[in-house]
Design a protein around this motif. Structure first.
Motif, PDB file in Angstrom:
ATOM      1  N   ARG A 137       0.839  -1.205   0.000  1.00  0.00           N
ATOM      2  CA  ARG A 137       0.000   0.000   0.000  1.00  0.00           C
ATOM      3  C   ARG A 137       0.875   1.257   0.000  1.00  0.00           C
ATOM      4  O   ARG A 137       0.547   2.254  -0.651  1.00  0.00           O
ATOM      5  CB  ARG A 137      -0.930   0.007   1.219  1.00  0.00           C
ATOM      6  N   LEU A 138       1.983   1.211   0.731  1.00  0.00           N
ATOM      7  CA  LEU A 138       2.889   2.362   0.769  1.00  0.00           C
ATOM      8  C   LEU A 138       3.510   2.601  -0.606  1.00  0.00           C
ATOM      9  O   LEU A 138       3.657   3.748  -1.038  1.00  0.00           O
ATOM     10  CB  LEU A 138       3.985   2.140   1.811  1.00  0.00           C
ATOM     11  N   PHE A 139       3.883   1.515  -1.295  1.00  0.00           N
ATOM     12  CA  PHE A 139       4.471   1.687  -2.625  1.00  0.00           C
ATOM     13  C   PHE A 139       3.429   2.232  -3.603  1.00  0.00           C
ATOM     14  O   PHE A 139       3.734   3.109  -4.424  1.00  0.00           O
ATOM     15  CB  PHE A 139       5.033   0.369  -3.150  1.00  0.00           C
ATOM     16  N   ILE A 140       2.212   1.740  -3.514  1.00  0.00           N
ATOM     17  CA  ILE A 140       1.145   2.243  -4.377  1.00  0.00           C
ATOM     18  C   ILE A 140       0.907   3.723  -4.112  1.00  0.00           C
ATOM     19  O   ILE A 140       0.701   4.519  -5.043  1.00  0.00           O
ATOM     20  CB  ILE A 140      -0.145   1.424  -4.158  1.00  0.00           C
ATOM     21  N   GLN A 141       0.952   4.105  -2.847  1.00  0.00           N
ATOM     22  CA  GLN A 141       0.822   5.522  -2.499  1.00  0.00           C
ATOM     23  C   GLN A 141       1.940   6.337  -3.141  1.00  0.00           C
ATOM     24  O   GLN A 141       1.706   7.421  -3.688  1.00  0.00           O
ATOM     25  CB  GLN A 141       0.862   5.706  -0.986  1.00  0.00           C
ATOM     26  N   ALA A 142       3.164   5.806  -3.111  1.00  0.00           N
ATOM     27  CA  ALA A 142       4.303   6.505  -3.713  1.00  0.00           C
ATOM     28  C   ALA A 142       4.110   6.658  -5.222  1.00  0.00           C
ATOM     29  O   ALA A 142       4.441   7.699  -5.798  1.00  0.00           O
ATOM     30  CB  ALA A 142       5.601   5.754  -3.414  1.00  0.00           C
ATOM     31  N   VAL A 143       3.577   5.619  -5.864  1.00  0.00           N
ATOM     32  CA  VAL A 143       3.325   5.688  -7.305  1.00  0.00           C
ATOM     33  C   VAL A 143       2.269   6.738  -7.614  1.00  0.00           C
ATOM     34  O   VAL A 143       2.429   7.569  -8.520  1.00  0.00           O
ATOM     35  CB  VAL A 143       2.883   4.308  -7.843  1.00  0.00           C
ATOM     36  N   ARG A 144       1.174   6.710  -6.858  1.00  0.00           N
ATOM     37  CA  ARG A 144       0.094   7.678  -7.103  1.00  0.00           C
ATOM     38  C   ARG A 144       0.574   9.109  -6.842  1.00  0.00           C
ATOM     39  O   ARG A 144       0.209  10.041  -7.580  1.00  0.00           O
ATOM     40  CB  ARG A 144      -1.121   7.346  -6.232  1.00  0.00           C
ATOM     41  N   ASP A 145       1.373   9.298  -5.802  1.00  0.00           N
ATOM     42  CA  ASP A 145       1.918  10.627  -5.521  1.00  0.00           C
ATOM     43  C   ASP A 145       2.787  11.104  -6.686  1.00  0.00           C
ATOM     44  O   ASP A 145       2.732  12.280  -7.080  1.00  0.00           O
ATOM     45  CB  ASP A 145       2.753  10.606  -4.234  1.00  0.00           C
ATOM     46  N   THR A 146       3.592  10.200  -7.234  1.00  0.00           N
ATOM     47  CA  THR A 146       4.465  10.550  -8.356  1.00  0.00           C
ATOM     48  C   THR A 146       3.661  10.913  -9.592  1.00  0.00           C
ATOM     49  O   THR A 146       3.932  11.920 -10.262  1.00  0.00           O
ATOM     50  CB  THR A 146       5.416   9.385  -8.681  1.00  0.00           C
ATOM     51  N   VAL A 147       2.658  10.110  -9.910  1.00  0.00           N
ATOM     52  CA  VAL A 147       1.814  10.387 -11.076  1.00  0.00           C
ATOM     53  C   VAL A 147       1.101  11.730 -10.905  1.00  0.00           C
ATOM     54  O   VAL A 147       1.012  12.533 -11.845  1.00  0.00           O
ATOM     55  CB  VAL A 147       0.796   9.246 -11.282  1.00  0.00           C
ATOM     56  N   GLY A 148       0.600  11.996  -9.696  1.00  0.00           N
ATOM     57  CA  GLY A 148      -0.063  13.272  -9.447  1.00  0.00           C
ATOM     58  C   GLY A 148       0.866  14.456  -9.591  1.00  0.00           C
ATOM     59  O   GLY A 148       0.491  15.504 -10.131  1.00  0.00           O
ATOM     60  N   ARG A 149       2.089  14.292  -9.114  1.00  0.00           N
ATOM     61  CA  ARG A 149       3.065  15.409  -9.188  1.00  0.00           C
ATOM     62  C   ARG A 149       3.480  15.671 -10.625  1.00  0.00           C
ATOM     63  O   ARG A 149       3.653  16.816 -11.027  1.00  0.00           O
ATOM     64  CB  ARG A 149       4.286  15.074  -8.339  1.00  0.00           C
ATOM     65  N   LEU A 150       3.627  14.607 -11.410  1.00  0.00           N
ATOM     66  CA  LEU A 150       4.029  14.777 -12.806  1.00  0.00           C
ATOM     67  C   LEU A 150       2.869  15.228 -13.684  1.00  0.00           C
ATOM     68  O   LEU A 150       3.097  15.697 -14.810  1.00  0.00           O
ATOM     69  CB  LEU A 150       4.589  13.459 -13.351  1.00  0.00           C
ATOM     70  N   ALA A 151       1.649  15.107 -13.160  1.00  0.00           N
ATOM     71  CA  ALA A 151       0.459  15.547 -13.891  1.00  0.00           C
ATOM     72  C   ALA A 151       0.457  14.977 -15.310  1.00  0.00           C
ATOM     73  O   ALA A 151       0.364  15.710 -16.304  1.00  0.00           O
ATOM     74  CB  ALA A 151       0.358  17.077 -13.921  1.00  0.00           C
ATOM     75  N   LEU A 152       0.567  13.656 -15.420  1.00  0.00           N
ATOM     76  CA  LEU A 152       0.665  13.013 -16.725  1.00  0.00           C
ATOM     77  C   LEU A 152      -0.644  13.125 -17.487  1.00  0.00           C
ATOM     78  O   LEU A 152      -1.738  12.921 -16.946  1.00  0.00           O
ATOM     79  CB  LEU A 152       1.012  11.535 -16.558  1.00  0.00           C
ATOM     80  N   THR A 153      -0.543  13.460 -18.770  1.00  0.00           N
ATOM     81  CA  THR A 153      -1.700  13.594 -19.639  1.00  0.00           C
ATOM     82  C   THR A 153      -1.378  12.959 -20.980  1.00  0.00           C
ATOM     83  O   THR A 153      -0.278  12.502 -21.232  1.00  0.00           O
ATOM     84  CB  THR A 153      -2.070  15.062 -19.867  1.00  0.00           C
ATOM     85  N   ASP A 154      -2.345  13.003 -21.866  1.00  0.00           N
ATOM     86  CA  ASP A 154      -2.123  12.520 -23.228  1.00  0.00           C
ATOM     87  C   ASP A 154      -1.396  13.559 -24.068  1.00  0.00           C
ATOM     88  O   ASP A 154      -0.920  13.266 -25.153  1.00  0.00           O
ATOM     89  CB  ASP A 154      -3.463  12.202 -23.913  1.00  0.00           C
TER      90      ASP A 154
END
Length: 310
Positions: A290-307
């Protein structure tokens, strides 16, 4: 009765500290905040509860009868929270926790490095094993138990019956060349038919999407075509030739940003696909995962990935 969401941890900590020290000033020093901040937090808690919790007399700041009743439960809640935090810390320190994470090359290049840094701060006692490869291979490893999590594309419907998938973002295909390539500024997709290709192989998750792109634009298949998703080979080959690399945009995002490769300004609408977290459907998710998944989601949110192009 549900807990009022306005009640925060700081309310309980502040109230318990003032009650223990019998002083707003000493509690402020202990909590490393100002006295007005302590008074404001206490006032907020009293407003939320609709009751007076503290009175001031010669003995200092002391709980009212209602405040004393609330203090018993507040201290018990704080103690249980401390025990939980200590249990997690002890578990990570005393147990050799190991996570095996599978990821597509695009994710390995763009998401996992930053997520691993965040995760190291959340779970310093854990070891990460990172495996990169084709989506089908990663899903087979997940099914066998060799991997705990796969970050990649959603598999075919028949392959996903044993898994759960949670989308993180969408990622499109990119057409990538060396700087100075004859097509560097070309916007007409028809022009790429005259150049060699690096094309996704049959095991690649983006293979069918890439094929559909070429068919939809009437682009013929060339005999000069190498099929691979090997990112190290792709980077080296396109820098030395006029080949066009058909690859997930995430694999080359850093190369394009730093000017080592160029993405052709051709409209790639319709080539996006979901990238997300795939786990085995059965069983509970371990706390460290769960902690690793949180780290992944935090990273994706910070990078604001889009198409879109970044």
């Amino acid at each position: 009765m549900y807990l009022d969401p306005r009640i925060k941890l700081r309310h309980l900590q502040t109230f318990a500290e003032v009650a223990r020290l019998r002083s707003v000033g000493r509690a402020a020093e202990r909590l490393a905040v100002s006295q007005p901040a302590v008074s404001k937090t206490l006032a907020e808690l009293e407003t939320i509860l609709g009751a007076s919790l503290m009175v001031r007399n010669r003995g200092g700041a002391v709980p009212t009868p209602i405040g004393q009743l609330f203090l018993t439960h507040a201290e018990a809640s704080l103690a249980m929270l401390r025990h939980g935090v200590e249990a997690v810390a002890e578990g990570l320190a005393q147990t050799a926790v190991r996570l095996a994470i599978g990821c597509l090359p695009s994710v390995a290049a763009r998401i996992v490095p930053d997520a691993a840094i965040v995760f190291a701060g959340l779970a310093p006692g854990a070891t990460l094993s990172i495996v990169s490869g084709p989506n089908a291979f990663l899903l087979s490893e997940l099914a066998s138990g060799a991997l705990d999590l796969v970050i990649g594309r959603m598999g075919p419907a028949e392959a996903m019956t044993r898994f759960s998938f949670s989308q993180l973002y969408s990622e499109r295909i990119a057409l990538v060349v060396r700087p100075g390539h004859p097509l560097e500024h070309e916007t007409d997709a028809a022009a790429i038919a005259d150049f060699p290709l690096l094309f996704p192989d049959e095991n690649a998750a983006i293979r069918s999407i890439a094929e559909q792109f070429f068919v939809a634009r009437g682009l013929r298949r060339r005999s000069e075509r190498i099929e691979t998703v090997a990112d190290s080979f792709g980077r080296s080959f396109v820098r030395k030739t006029d080949a066009i690399w058909v690859i997930s945009s995430g694999v080359v995002a850093l190369d394009v940003a730093e000017g080592r490769l160029c993405e052709l300004p051709i409209d790639m609408a319709g080539t996006s696909g979901p990238v997300g977290l795939t786990m085995r459907a059965e069983g509970e998710i371990p706390p460290v995962l769960r902690l690793f998944i949180q780290a992944v989601r935090d990273t994706v949110g910070r990078l604001a990935l889009t198409d879109g192009r970044s």
